[in-house]
Motif scaffolding. Sequence first.
Motif, PDB file in Angstrom:
ATOM      1  N   LEU A  96       0.825  -1.210   0.000  1.00 31.67           N
ATOM      2  CA  LEU A  96       0.000   0.000   0.000  1.00 31.67           C
ATOM      3  C   LEU A  96       0.856   1.254   0.000  1.00 31.67           C
ATOM      4  N   ALA A  97       1.923   1.265   0.774  1.00 32.15           N
ATOM      5  CA  ALA A  97       2.821   2.421   0.808  1.00 32.15           C
ATOM      6  C   ALA A  97       3.477   2.635  -0.546  1.00 32.15           C
ATOM      7  N   ALA A  98       3.866   1.558  -1.198  1.00 36.96           N
ATOM      8  CA  ALA A  98       4.510   1.665  -2.496  1.00 36.96           C
ATOM      9  C   ALA A  98       3.533   2.163  -3.561  1.00 36.96           C
ATOM     10  N   SER A  99       2.287   1.737  -3.469  1.00 31.83           N
ATOM     11  CA  SER A  99       1.314   2.150  -4.468  1.00 31.83           C
ATOM     12  C   SER A  99       0.847   3.583  -4.244  1.00 31.83           C
ATOM     13  N   ASP A 100       0.947   4.094  -2.983  1.00 34.03           N
ATOM     14  CA  ASP A 100       0.567   5.462  -2.694  1.00 34.03           C
ATOM     15  C   ASP A 100       1.650   6.478  -2.968  1.00 34.03           C
ATOM     16  N   THR A 101       2.883   6.002  -3.156  1.00 35.25           N
ATOM     17  CA  THR A 101       4.017   6.888  -3.372  1.00 35.25           C
ATOM     18  C   THR A 101       4.284   7.009  -4.873  1.00 35.25           C
TER      19      THR A 101
END
Length: 106
Positions: A96-101
Amino acid sequence: MQEQTISPAVLEMAKALVAAGFAAISAEPANEPVPHQERRKPYRVAEVARILDVHQSTVYREIESGRLRAFRVGNRRGTLRIPADAFEDYRLRLVLAASDTPDEVA
């Protein structure tokens, strides 16, 4: 409760996982242990490091920072174990962090 931040190194690892096809937690490589829904046995630090393709010291840092939940087996300096559900939650947060960045533009 203090908000946890994800280090740049871990964020890069998460982006690599997403690029390698880990966008869905169910997308497991053939040689990887079964998802926690079927696995009751906790993971060893070495297993988590192998699955994430990182050094064991990275896993220890994530545990020490509180981003990856673990428990100690034995007295004082006993062996660390990562519950299966904690590992799956951690992987989901990475994805999720990677997809939001947004990707950086050079």
